[in-house]
Write an enzyme that holds these catalytic residues in place. Structure first.
Site, mmCIF file in Angstrom:
data_model
loop_
_atom_site.group_PDB
_atom_site.id
_atom_site.type_symbol
_atom_site.label_atom_id
_atom_site.label_comp_id
_atom_site.label_asym_id
_atom_site.label_seq_id
_atom_site.Cartn_x
_atom_site.Cartn_y
_atom_site.Cartn_z
ATOM 1 N N LYS A 103 0.848 -1.212 0.000
ATOM 2 C CA LYS A 103 0.000 0.000 0.000
ATOM 3 C C LYS A 103 0.873 1.249 0.000
ATOM 4 O O LYS A 103 0.733 2.129 -0.846
ATOM 5 C CB LYS A 103 -0.905 -0.018 1.229
ATOM 6 C CG LYS A 103 -1.517 1.318 1.604
ATOM 7 C CD LYS A 103 -2.291 1.168 2.893
ATOM 8 C CE LYS A 103 -2.578 2.417 3.666
ATOM 9 N NZ LYS A 103 -1.464 3.283 4.018
ATOM 10 N N ASN A 104 1.789 1.327 0.958
ATOM 11 C CA ASN A 104 2.598 2.547 1.091
ATOM 12 C C ASN A 104 3.617 2.683 -0.040
ATOM 13 O O ASN A 104 4.174 3.765 -0.253
ATOM 14 C CB ASN A 104 3.306 2.573 2.450
ATOM 15 C CG ASN A 104 2.325 2.771 3.593
ATOM 16 O OD1 ASN A 104 1.148 2.998 3.366
ATOM 17 N ND2 ASN A 104 2.812 2.663 4.825
ATOM 18 N N ARG B 15 -4.344 9.984 3.685
ATOM 19 C CA ARG B 15 -3.164 10.799 3.883
ATOM 20 C C ARG B 15 -2.399 11.051 2.573
ATOM 21 O O ARG B 15 -1.912 12.140 2.308
ATOM 22 C CB ARG B 15 -2.278 10.058 4.897
ATOM 23 C CG ARG B 15 -0.984 10.713 5.227
ATOM 24 C CD ARG B 15 -1.172 11.831 6.203
ATOM 25 N NE ARG B 15 0.087 12.465 6.497
ATOM 26 C CZ ARG B 15 0.204 13.627 7.099
ATOM 27 N NH1 ARG B 15 -0.863 14.273 7.503
ATOM 28 N NH2 ARG B 15 1.387 14.143 7.330
ATOM 29 N N CYS C 60 -5.513 7.876 8.897
ATOM 30 C CA CYS C 60 -5.808 7.363 10.231
ATOM 31 C C CYS C 60 -5.576 8.440 11.280
ATOM 32 O O CYS C 60 -4.613 9.214 11.191
ATOM 33 C CB CYS C 60 -4.898 6.176 10.539
ATOM 34 S SG CYS C 60 -5.437 4.681 9.731
ATOM 35 N N ARG D 46 -0.434 14.768 12.903
ATOM 36 C CA ARG D 46 -0.028 14.613 11.508
ATOM 37 C C ARG D 46 -0.027 15.926 10.704
ATOM 38 O O ARG D 46 -0.741 16.065 9.707
ATOM 39 C CB ARG D 46 -0.890 13.566 10.805
ATOM 40 C CG ARG D 46 -0.921 12.252 11.538
ATOM 41 C CD ARG D 46 -1.602 11.164 10.755
ATOM 42 N NE ARG D 46 -0.679 10.479 9.863
ATOM 43 C CZ ARG D 46 -1.020 9.431 9.108
ATOM 44 N NH1 ARG D 46 -2.241 8.977 9.136
ATOM 45 N NH2 ARG D 46 -0.126 8.856 8.340
ATOM 46 N N LEU E 132 6.371 19.939 7.111
ATOM 47 C CA LEU E 132 7.626 19.553 6.456
ATOM 48 C C LEU E 132 7.444 19.398 4.938
ATOM 49 O O LEU E 132 8.365 19.672 4.168
ATOM 50 C CB LEU E 132 8.177 18.255 7.071
ATOM 51 C CG LEU E 132 8.422 18.301 8.588
ATOM 52 C CD1 LEU E 132 8.936 16.972 9.111
ATOM 53 C CD2 LEU E 132 9.404 19.423 8.937
ATOM 54 N N ASP F 294 3.818 1.034 12.286
ATOM 55 C CA ASP F 294 2.593 0.403 11.782
ATOM 56 C C ASP F 294 2.388 -0.996 12.353
ATOM 57 O O ASP F 294 1.284 -1.537 12.279
ATOM 58 C CB ASP F 294 2.630 0.322 10.246
ATOM 59 C CG ASP F 294 2.362 1.682 9.606
ATOM 60 O OD1 ASP F 294 1.960 2.611 10.329
ATOM 61 O OD2 ASP F 294 2.553 1.808 8.389
ATOM 62 N N ARG G 256 -9.045 -0.265 4.103
ATOM 63 C CA ARG G 256 -8.208 0.761 3.473
ATOM 64 C C ARG G 256 -6.836 0.203 3.107
ATOM 65 O O ARG G 256 -6.179 0.714 2.200
ATOM 66 C CB ARG G 256 -8.018 1.955 4.422
ATOM 67 C CG ARG G 256 -9.236 2.860 4.494
ATOM 68 C CD ARG G 256 -8.873 4.184 5.160
ATOM 69 N NE ARG G 256 -7.527 4.541 4.853
ATOM 70 C CZ ARG G 256 -6.578 4.847 5.744
ATOM 71 N NH1 ARG G 256 -6.866 4.879 7.025
ATOM 72 N NH2 ARG G 256 -5.365 5.142 5.367
#
Ligand code: UD1
Length: 427
Positions: A22-23, A92, A116, A121, A125, A312, A404
């Site tokens: 996913k990431n 996100r 999430c 968050r 940056l 995670d 998700r």
């Protein structure tokens, strides 16, 4: 709405192929708009966050076609730099489109991203990186909007005070088409950044230092289409490894990226599991084999940016340590509000006390089934892992969070002998 029903207290066994990351996939989907042709991305996971990103790409003029796990994105007809608000708040990674749009069109307008609720968050940056490259950034905090634009992006040094994964990705996306050289110091070293660098490199970007905390980008004037395969999902694989460590068993997870999971393997070994690479035909690691007997051993664990233990997998580890033969300590060093799942684990009999960023877990011989609620993506997965190790029946509601990030957690765990089913909530 659906809920997951689990009848636990039985070892897992067998082998499954892990979904694509996913990431890893989300920044690559965002990066696809940096070129004006077509990219073909394989092993894309069939999850809500990917659907959401594809929805946003389509809404800004990309033509996206999916065939099985292969996704083609034709970004030749990008229509504008405004990202519609509807889907942005759902995840996100929508913020990554900002860097990509800025790179391609030199302007981007979006809304604050969702995702999430595991901490505040902020995106300071990300915006710092855009400013360093010469973009004029405007935030309408009350209205929830952000705009960035530049006549031309100019390479510069970007020093990140914390190795933020998203900010590193956004800095890369904006810098590859900037004029001159950009240096990102204090970059995140997560494997997903190296995947993004590899993908950008295949599209013609010039990046050195991939995998290190210092990335150097020599801007180019254009990028071109390519084909790329998303690596296996180390967090989904890690979730299943924790489930086996909690409940016992003998499982092979094919496609799990062994090299990127060294710290996870070390911690699970410390908990008493035998963890080793599955060797592929070429002799290289092609997955992970885990065997676990008896109760887990207690341990101390600290999360941190890669290569430390991933935040995670912190919640799934709470499930493991709730059954350990003694007292464990878990320190969360990345997100300030990531112990929400503890009160759901209490309902299953877990004994966990939280003080600031530290949890003390007094392992119990037995957890018991209960009605619990997934409050975030990985917290929900942790409840599933705990339920597989608990006596009796557990019902997990709030499954939209789990969907998700996991293609089909019930399918995967049933393939390993788990008694786990998804139901409509009112049945
Ligand atoms: C990504 C992952 C998420 C993972 C996290 C840390 C994706 C889609 N998500 O999230 O699964 O848990 O990395 O490995 O890849 N921060 C700031 N300002 C910023 C950005 C971040 O203060 O502008 C802080 C955050 O609040 C947090 C820490 O930095 O405390 C780490 O966040 P970051 O690495 O950016 O995580 P994400 O990219 O959001």
């Amino acid at each position: 709405m659906s809920e997951i029903r689990i009848c636990g207290y039985r070892p897992l066994s067998g082998e499954i192929k892990i979904q694509g990351s996913k990431n890893g996939a989300l920044p690559i989907l965002a990066a696809s708009i940096l070129q004006k042709g077509t990219v073909r991305i394989d092993n894309v996971p069939a999850i809500q966050d990917v659907d959401c990103m594809v929805g946003i790409l389509t809404s800004i003029g990309c033509r996206c076609e999916r065939e099985g796990s292969c996704l083609s994105i034709d970004a030749s007809c990008l229509e504008g730099a405004k990202i519609p608000g509807e889907d942005v708040g759902k995840m996100r990674s929508s913020i990554l489109l900002m860097g990509a749009l800025l790179g391609r069109l030199k302007e981007a307008e979006t809304w604050y991203p969702g995702g999430c609720s595991i901490g505040s968050r902020p995106i300071d940056l990300h915006l710092l990186a855009f400013s360093r490259l010469g973009a004029h950034v405007q935030e309408d905090v009350e209205g929830g909007r952000i705009r960035a634009s530049a006549a031309a992006l100019k390479g510069d040094t970007i020093c990140l005070p914390f190795p933020s994964v998203g900010a590193t990705e956004n800095a890369l996306l904006a810098a590859v088409l900037a004029e001159g050289e950009t240096e990102i110091c204090g970059a995140a070293r997560e494997p997903e950044i190296a995947s993004l660098c590899a993908f950008l490199g295949q599209m013609g970007a010039k990046i050195t230092g991939s995998g290190t905390s210092r990335l150097c980008i020599q801007g180019v004037s254009r990028l071109h289409g390519t084909a790329f395969t998303i690596p296996g999902d180390r967090i989904a694989a890690g979730t299943y490894l924790t489930a086996v460590t909690a409940t016992g068993g003998d499982v092979k997870i094919l496609g799990a990226p062994w090299e990127d999971m060294q710290e996870v393997a070390r911690v699970l070994s410390q908990a008493g599991a035998a963890v080793s690479p599955v060797k592929g035909e070429d002799g290289k690691a092609a997955g992970i084999h885990i065997r676990m007997e008896g109760r887990p051993k207690p341990l101390r664990l600290s999360t941190g940016p890669h290569p430390a233990f991933p935040t995670d997998l912190q919640s799934p580890m709470l499930a493991v340590l709730s059954r350990a033969e003694g007292i464990s300590q878990v320190q969360e060093n990345v997100f300030e509000d990531r112990f929400k799942t503890v009160k759901e684990l209490w309902k299953m009999g877990a004994q966990i006390e939280v003080c600031r960023n530290e949890a003390v877990i007094s392992g119990k011989h037995r957890l018991h089934g209960a009605r619990v609620t997934a409050l975030d993506l990985r917290g929900g997965a942790a409840l599933v892992a705990a339920a597989l190790a608990a006596e009796g029946e557990t019902r997990v509601s709030g499954c939209a969070h789990i969907e998700r990030g996991y293609e089909d957690i019930c399918r995967d765990l049933r393939a390993l002998g788990g008694r786990i089913w998804e139901h409509a909530q009112d049945t």
